[in-house]
Design a protein around this motif. Structure first.
Motif, short mmCIF file in Angstrom:
data_model
loop_
_atom_site.label_atom_id
_atom_site.label_comp_id
_atom_site.label_asym_id
_atom_site.label_seq_id
_atom_site.Cartn_x
_atom_site.Cartn_y
_atom_site.Cartn_z
N ASP A 164 -20.39 -18.87 -7.83
CA ASP A 164 -20.48 -20.51 -6.75
C ASP A 164 -19.26 -20.87 -7.28
N ALA A 165 -18.71 -22.00 -6.95
CA ALA A 165 -17.80 -22.68 -6.96
C ALA A 165 -17.74 -23.21 -7.84
N HIS B 288 -15.04 -10.67 1.99
CA HIS B 288 -15.44 -11.56 2.94
C HIS B 288 -16.68 -13.03 2.58
N CYS C 42 -21.97 -12.18 -8.17
CA CYS C 42 -20.78 -13.80 -7.09
C CYS C 42 -20.81 -14.46 -8.54
N THR D 164 -16.55 -15.43 0.64
CA THR D 164 -16.98 -17.44 1.31
C THR D 164 -18.13 -17.31 2.10
N THR D 165 -17.92 -16.12 2.51
CA THR D 165 -19.42 -16.65 3.80
C THR D 165 -20.33 -17.30 2.71
N GLY E 254 -19.91 -19.08 0.95
CA GLY E 254 -20.00 -20.97 0.58
C GLY E 254 -18.36 -20.44 -0.36
N ASP E 255 -17.76 -21.98 0.46
CA ASP E 255 -16.70 -22.06 -0.37
C ASP E 255 -16.24 -22.41 -1.40
N GLY E 256 -14.93 -21.60 -2.37
CA GLY E 256 -15.17 -21.23 -3.60
C GLY E 256 -15.34 -20.55 -4.28
N TRP E 257 -16.91 -19.45 -3.33
CA TRP E 257 -16.73 -18.14 -3.92
C TRP E 257 -16.33 -16.60 -4.39
N THR E 258 -16.33 -16.68 -5.94
CA THR E 258 -15.68 -15.05 -6.15
C THR E 258 -16.75 -14.31 -6.26
#
Length: 219
Positions: free
Chosen positions: A138-139, A110, A136, A112-113, A115-119
């Motif tokens: 980030d967006a 998870h 990781c 994206t906990t 931040g949005d758009g994280w991989t």
């Protein structure tokens, strides 16, 4: 591992200068080439050090530790009280407790906990001094190293700082910023992390597991 206890003075010459006057200290020379100078306080933190890659040149009364950037630790040795070498053998690595290991697994699932758009790039991302829990992006595609603890203390911040120092030498990753994530972060650790530009994130173990709290909510 070489342990030297000596009466010595230490001068650092590089981006800045620093001076340690003559006193008895522990000199720690590791197999990876690093050299650190310790006193009988300050817990584990050295008074000064040189990280690898670097090399040590020993002349009578003077040791010089230098790295590729031309920075130097000049150690003036007045008296050697102890000098020994010890073979420590292979390092099996840090074994995390069940909760800490599960936190890493859950946060990887998870991501994206954070931040949005994280991989997620990889769990246990390798470095020369041990694996970073999560690597990781980030967006914006920037690299982020995440160190996860059940209880966040100063030693965890120091650990992440060392990882970031190494990772930022890799032009394919740099710039790499850090996130220190834990269920509970001690105030002193938070202050140190923020002073070093490391973001602190408090993890909710139950929320990551998808468990709703028993307490009633107003909203």
């Amino acid at each position: 591992m070489r342990l030297v206890i000596a009466r010595c003075q230490v001068d650092y010459v590089g981006r800045l200068t620093a001076h340690l006057p003559m006193a008895q200290r522990l000199l720690l020379i590791k197999a990876d080439g690093s050299v650190s100078i310790h006193s009988d306080d300050r817990a584990f933190k050295p008074l000064n050090w040189m990280s690898p890659p670097c090399w040590l040149i020993e002349d009578p009364g003077t040791w010089v530790v230098q790295n590729k950037a031309g920075e130097k630790l000049v150690i003036t040795v007045e008296e050697v009280l102890h000098d020994s070498k010890h073979e420590l053998g292979p390092e099996p690595g840090l074994r995390k407790d069940g909760v800490e290991a599960h936190l890493q697994e859950l946060l990887a699932e998870h991501v994206t906990t954070l931040g949005d758009g994280w991989t997620l790039v990889r769990r246990e991302f390798p470095t020369a001094i041990g694996p970073v829990d999560l690597m990781c992006r980030d967006a914006t595609g920037s690299s982020v190293a995440v160190e996860i603890k059940r209880r966040g203390e100063i030693d965890g911040v120091e650990q992440l700082t060392r990882y970031l120092e190494l990772l930022n030498r890799d032009p394919l990753l740099a710039p790499v910023r850090g996130i220190f994530a834990a269920q509970l972060i001690k105030p002193q650790a938070r202050v140190l992390a923020e002073d070093r530009g490391i973001e602190c994130v408090t993890l909710d173990y139950d929320a990551l597991r998808g468990i709703e709290p028993d307490e009633f909510r107003l909203f």
